[in-house]
Motif scaffolding. Structure first.
Motif, PDB file in Angstrom:
ATOM      1  N   UNK A   1      13.709  -7.398  -2.660  1.00  0.00           N
ATOM      2  CA  UNK A   1      12.573  -6.499  -2.752  1.00  0.00           C
ATOM      3  C   UNK A   1      12.957  -5.047  -2.587  1.00  0.00           C
ATOM      4  N   UNK A   2      14.095  -4.762  -1.968  1.00  0.00           N
ATOM      5  CA  UNK A   2      14.436  -3.362  -1.723  1.00  0.00           C
ATOM      6  C   UNK A   2      14.803  -2.626  -2.993  1.00  0.00           C
ATOM      7  N   UNK A   3      15.309  -3.347  -3.981  1.00  0.00           N
ATOM      8  CA  UNK A   3      15.618  -2.678  -5.243  1.00  0.00           C
ATOM      9  C   UNK A   3      14.365  -2.115  -5.884  1.00  0.00           C
ATOM     10  N   UNK A   4      13.204  -2.625  -5.511  1.00  0.00           N
ATOM     11  CA  UNK A   4      11.959  -2.145  -6.084  1.00  0.00           C
ATOM     12  C   UNK A   4      11.593  -0.759  -5.568  1.00  0.00           C
ATOM     13  N   UNK A   5      12.216  -0.342  -4.481  1.00  0.00           N
ATOM     14  CA  UNK A   5      11.885   0.943  -3.888  1.00  0.00           C
ATOM     15  C   UNK A   5      12.638   2.093  -4.535  1.00  0.00           C
ATOM     16  N   UNK A   6      13.554   1.796  -5.422  1.00  0.00           N
ATOM     17  CA  UNK A   6      14.553   2.788  -5.785  1.00  0.00           C
ATOM     18  C   UNK A   6      14.070   3.861  -6.740  1.00  0.00           C
ATOM     19  N   UNK A   7      13.061   3.624  -7.541  1.00  0.00           N
ATOM     20  CA  UNK A   7      12.559   4.677  -8.407  1.00  0.00           C
ATOM     21  C   UNK A   7      11.130   4.374  -8.766  1.00  0.00           C
ATOM     22  N   UNK A   8      10.214   5.300  -8.482  1.00  0.00           N
ATOM     23  CA  UNK A   8       8.790   5.050  -8.639  1.00  0.00           C
ATOM     24  C   UNK A   8       8.124   6.185  -9.397  1.00  0.00           C
TER      25      UNK A   8
ATOM     26  N   UNK B   1      18.995   7.010   0.251  1.00  0.00           N
ATOM     27  CA  UNK B   1      19.987   6.065   0.759  1.00  0.00           C
ATOM     28  C   UNK B   1      20.931   5.578  -0.331  1.00  0.00           C
ATOM     29  N   UNK B   2      20.470   5.602  -1.590  1.00  0.00           N
ATOM     30  CA  UNK B   2      21.313   5.118  -2.680  1.00  0.00           C
ATOM     31  C   UNK B   2      22.448   6.069  -3.012  1.00  0.00           C
ATOM     32  N   UNK B   3      22.399   7.297  -2.521  1.00  0.00           N
ATOM     33  CA  UNK B   3      23.434   8.278  -2.829  1.00  0.00           C
ATOM     34  C   UNK B   3      24.796   7.822  -2.315  1.00  0.00           C
TER      35      UNK B   3
ATOM     36  N   UNK C   1      27.155   9.609  -1.492  1.00  0.00           N
ATOM     37  CA  UNK C   1      27.673  10.530  -0.486  1.00  0.00           C
ATOM     38  C   UNK C   1      27.212  10.189   0.926  1.00  0.00           C
ATOM     39  N   UNK C   2      26.259   9.265   1.058  1.00  0.00           N
ATOM     40  CA  UNK C   2      25.746   8.883   2.375  1.00  0.00           C
ATOM     41  C   UNK C   2      26.621   7.781   2.955  1.00  0.00           C
ATOM     42  N   UNK C   3      27.226   7.979   4.129  1.00  0.00           N
ATOM     43  CA  UNK C   3      28.075   6.947   4.732  1.00  0.00           C
ATOM     44  C   UNK C   3      27.285   5.669   5.017  1.00  0.00           C
ATOM     45  N   UNK C   4      27.980   4.535   5.019  1.00  0.00           N
ATOM     46  CA  UNK C   4      27.311   3.254   5.216  1.00  0.00           C
ATOM     47  C   UNK C   4      26.567   3.203   6.539  1.00  0.00           C
ATOM     48  N   UNK C   5      27.149   3.721   7.597  1.00  0.00           N
ATOM     49  CA  UNK C   5      26.478   3.696   8.900  1.00  0.00           C
ATOM     50  C   UNK C   5      25.171   4.476   8.858  1.00  0.00           C
ATOM     51  N   UNK C   6      25.146   5.576   8.108  1.00  0.00           N
ATOM     52  CA  UNK C   6      23.925   6.365   7.986  1.00  0.00           C
ATOM     53  C   UNK C   6      22.900   5.637   7.124  1.00  0.00           C
ATOM     54  N   UNK C   7      23.347   4.947   6.091  1.00  0.00           N
ATOM     55  CA  UNK C   7      22.432   4.131   5.289  1.00  0.00           C
ATOM     56  C   UNK C   7      21.754   3.077   6.171  1.00  0.00           C
ATOM     57  N   UNK C   8      22.567   2.429   7.023  1.00  0.00           N
ATOM     58  CA  UNK C   8      22.016   1.400   7.905  1.00  0.00           C
ATOM     59  C   UNK C   8      20.976   2.000   8.844  1.00  0.00           C
TER      60      UNK C   8
ATOM     61  N   UNK D   1      22.383  -1.152  -2.098  1.00  0.00           N
ATOM     62  CA  UNK D   1      21.862   0.100  -2.644  1.00  0.00           C
ATOM     63  C   UNK D   1      22.793   0.679  -3.697  1.00  0.00           C
ATOM     64  N   UNK D   2      24.051   0.316  -3.662  1.00  0.00           N
ATOM     65  CA  UNK D   2      24.962   0.826  -4.685  1.00  0.00           C
ATOM     66  C   UNK D   2      24.680   0.211  -6.053  1.00  0.00           C
ATOM     67  N   UNK D   3      23.825  -0.832  -6.111  1.00  0.00           N
ATOM     68  CA  UNK D   3      23.477  -1.457  -7.384  1.00  0.00           C
ATOM     69  C   UNK D   3      22.371  -0.704  -8.117  1.00  0.00           C
ATOM     70  N   UNK D   4      21.835   0.342  -7.517  1.00  0.00           N
ATOM     71  CA  UNK D   4      20.769   1.100  -8.155  1.00  0.00           C
ATOM     72  C   UNK D   4      21.231   1.646  -9.492  1.00  0.00           C
ATOM     73  N   UNK D   5      20.392   1.445 -10.527  1.00  0.00           N
ATOM     74  CA  UNK D   5      20.804   1.895 -11.845  1.00  0.00           C
ATOM     75  C   UNK D   5      19.671   2.452 -12.677  1.00  0.00           C
ATOM     76  N   UNK D   6      18.750   3.217 -12.092  1.00  0.00           N
ATOM     77  CA  UNK D   6      17.725   3.889 -12.868  1.00  0.00           C
ATOM     78  C   UNK D   6      16.439   3.107 -13.055  1.00  0.00           C
ATOM     79  N   UNK D   7      16.144   2.145 -12.177  1.00  0.00           N
ATOM     80  CA  UNK D   7      14.879   1.428 -12.263  1.00  0.00           C
ATOM     81  C   UNK D   7      13.695   2.390 -12.071  1.00  0.00           C
ATOM     82  N   UNK D   8      12.575   2.061 -12.710  1.00  0.00           N
ATOM     83  CA  UNK D   8      11.352   2.840 -12.532  1.00  0.00           C
ATOM     84  C   UNK D   8      10.204   1.890 -12.245  1.00  0.00           C
ATOM     85  N   UNK D   9       9.439   2.185 -11.220  1.00  0.00           N
ATOM     86  CA  UNK D   9       8.324   1.318 -10.826  1.00  0.00           C
ATOM     87  C   UNK D   9       7.017   2.069 -11.032  1.00  0.00           C
TER      88      UNK D   9
END
Length: 200
Positions: A6-13, A43-45, A47-54, A106-114
């Motif tokens: 479900x989190x992939x759904x948050x990536x572009x709206x 979070x998908x960037x 440049x954001x370290x994994x610990x910061x994403x978490x 989050x690294x799988x984000x590829x331009x989804x639009x919701x």
């Protein structure tokens, strides 16, 4: 144990005109989904370290999802019979597993639009219907069930092409409880899963 992605759904709206409903419900639902979008894209960037994403994702779960309500539904009668310590342990481990499962993806984000297509309020919840457009696959139907809580609207379920995240988890966790003798066995299994997961 797994969850619907479900989190992939948050990536572009983006928003489109909603169906009938109260203006306040419409605005609050759109605001919540928009806030989720902003956090998820950040979070998908790379440049954001994994610990910061978490850290950011955990904060998003705590602020925007009705975790106690989700837990009550997933565990059913086991939640009612659980001790305060068991409830606390389950919620903590459920949150940990959700973070461990989804932050790396989050690294799988590829331009989804919701696109929001309709918002349907009822007495105690709001259903927000959306369409997920992806450059890598066909359009998918997504519905968000939003609970009204004392702290405002919270996400209580996400239904992907008719498949409910919480119903799926209720079935999976119920199966584990039958195998392990109940909630205590489930909590032990969850604790083992968290301990075996590498962390930043």
């Amino acid at each position: 144990m797994r969850a619907i992605p479900f989190l992939l759904l948050l990536l572009s709206l983006s928003t489109t005109p909603a169906g009938s409903g109260h203006a306040a419900d419409d605005a609050e639902a759109r605001t919540l989904i928009g806030q989720l979008e902003q956090e998820a894209v950040a979070m998908a960037s790379a440049s954001v370290p994994m610990a910061e994403k978490e850290r950011r994702f955990r904060q998003l779960l705590q602020s925007s999802f009705d975790l106690p309500g989700i837990a009550r539904f997933i565990l059913g009668r086991q939640w009612q019979a659980a001790s305060p310590n068991q409830r606390t342990d389950f919620l903590r481990l459920f949150e940990d597993i959700t973070v461990d499962t989804w932050v790396p993806r989050f690294r799988d984000y590829g331009g989804e639009r919701l696109d929001i297509t309709a918002i349907q309020p009822t007495d105690d919840e709001i259903m927000a219907d959306t369409a997920l457009h992806s450059p890598r696959g066909p359009q998918r139907s997504i519905s968000w069930r939003l609970n009204r809580t004392a702290a405002g609207l919270k996400v209580a379920d996400i239904i992907v092409d008719g498949i409910s995240m919480t119903v799926t988890l209720r079935s999976e966790y119920g199966s584990i409880m039958r195998q392990t003798g109940g909630l205590a066995g489930l909590i032990d299994r969850m604790r083992q899963q968290v301990a075996a997961t590498p962390h930043q």
